[in-house]
Design a protein around this motif. Sequence first.
Motif, PDB file in Angstrom:
ATOM      1  N   ASP A 227       1.070   4.614   1.425  1.00 32.24           N
ATOM      2  CA  ASP A 227       0.403   5.333   2.511  1.00 32.24           C
ATOM      3  C   ASP A 227       0.786   6.821   2.511  1.00 32.24           C
ATOM      4  O   ASP A 227       1.563   7.294   1.687  1.00 32.24           O
ATOM      5  N   GLN A 228       0.221   7.549   3.481  1.00 33.50           N
ATOM      6  CA  GLN A 228       0.387   9.007   3.539  1.00 33.50           C
ATOM      7  C   GLN A 228       1.845   9.417   3.688  1.00 33.50           C
ATOM      8  O   GLN A 228       2.244  10.495   3.231  1.00 33.50           O
ATOM      9  N   SER A 229       2.658   8.557   4.294  1.00 31.99           N
ATOM     10  CA  SER A 229       4.067   8.918   4.489  1.00 31.99           C
ATOM     11  C   SER A 229       4.773   9.126   3.146  1.00 31.99           C
ATOM     12  O   SER A 229       5.661   9.974   3.018  1.00 31.99           O
TER      13      SER A 229
ATOM     14  N   ARG B 287       0.837  -1.202   0.000  1.00 34.56           N
ATOM     15  CA  ARG B 287       0.000   0.000   0.000  1.00 34.56           C
ATOM     16  C   ARG B 287       0.869   1.249   0.000  1.00 34.56           C
ATOM     17  O   ARG B 287       1.908   1.295   0.660  1.00 34.56           O
TER      18      ARG B 287
ATOM     19  N   GLY C  63      -5.260   8.840  -3.344  1.00 35.97           N
ATOM     20  CA  GLY C  63      -5.121   7.387  -3.370  1.00 35.97           C
ATOM     21  C   GLY C  63      -5.480   6.731  -4.682  1.00 35.97           C
ATOM     22  O   GLY C  63      -5.739   5.521  -4.727  1.00 35.97           O
TER      23      GLY C  63
END
Length: 401
Positions: free
Chosen positions: A45-47, A43, A67
């Motif tokens: 992710d936001q990082s 995935r 996303g």
Amino acid sequence: MEKTEDKNQQQEEEQVVNPWEVSAKDGGKIDYDKLIDKFGCQRLDQSFVDRVQRLTSRPPHVFLRRGVFFAHRDFNDILDAYERGEKFYLYTGRGPSSEALHLGHLIPFMFTKYLQDAFKVPLVIQLTDDEKCMWKNLSVEECQRLARENAKDIIACGFDISKTFIFSDFDYVGGAFYKNMVKVAKCVTYNKVVGIFGFTGEDHIGKVSFPPVQAVPSFPSSFPHLFSGKDNLRCLIPCAIDQDPYFRMTRDVAPRIGYHKPALIESLFFPALQGENGKMSASDPNSAIYVTDSAKDIKYKVNKHAFTGGQESIEKHRQLGANLEIDIPIKYLNFFLEDDAELEHIKKEYGAGRMLTGEVKKRLTEVLTELVERHRRARAAVTDEMVDAFMAVRPLPNMFD
């Protein structure tokens, strides 16, 4: 053992995702968590979104922050290398099987344009005219013609000619590119390629021999006129997740023939107007918005064919609100409406029943019409001479500037 096989078979029956077919069981939704599990990617992710913003000093693309590009393979390695001052190159492609692109086809190119601008790196774009000749009922000559037509739509996305090389397989395959194809082919057994792609005894040998063609643009030595002496250069591939099987194979082979594994950043499918059970289909013109559609066409398709989560009567809609999870106009706005605050306002009001389906469709029609008109103007300015220039085998002296 049998239970495991039955479970795997059941999962296979629930959804099919490969480079040539995307479908969910009984018209349901694609389960992206299961797909990540099955393919073995990660995935996004936001990082990662935050890190890209920090490294490029640019706002993250709408496809990144919402996303749309949701999965990756080794994207962290690309960012680590970039942070150390090492450059990379981008590779994406298009299988030219239709006269005009639909919006789903544009998504990887719109995002690749952002990546090229943000990281200031070169890009190779492969037109797999040979693949479409082998999978579709199209002649060599027709596939070559469609490749040039599709190249015009790709160029219209605004790529920097001083950093971009577009090539047709029929025109370019040979020399160093072919040497890498042979190296890959020798590392992949027939059983392996059948396991990855599901080929059968009825498939002609052209299909079985094709995967190395899509694999080797991942290796810089396939482009000696661009990357001579840069065999260590890393490659990042933006693509839809149905292309993942090609690059699972590539990543398995790469270290065995002396290259970095290509990194991938992978997108969701852009759903058909009729619902989120797969992706748009070029064989059904009413499932898609095309870059050649007029404002009238777009309005008709959105109003007539876009599946909604609104209720069957105004009274019920005011009471219950819309089901945003299944609403295609909301999903399309999530892709193409740039303004985050406006999107959140529409979702809140529509979900609460204070905004009606017709109002949401009207806003979507405006957004799509503006996008298509902008693309049409840019496409009209692309000449045959420009296509020749992008496809010319030439050095790119400013490719890392």
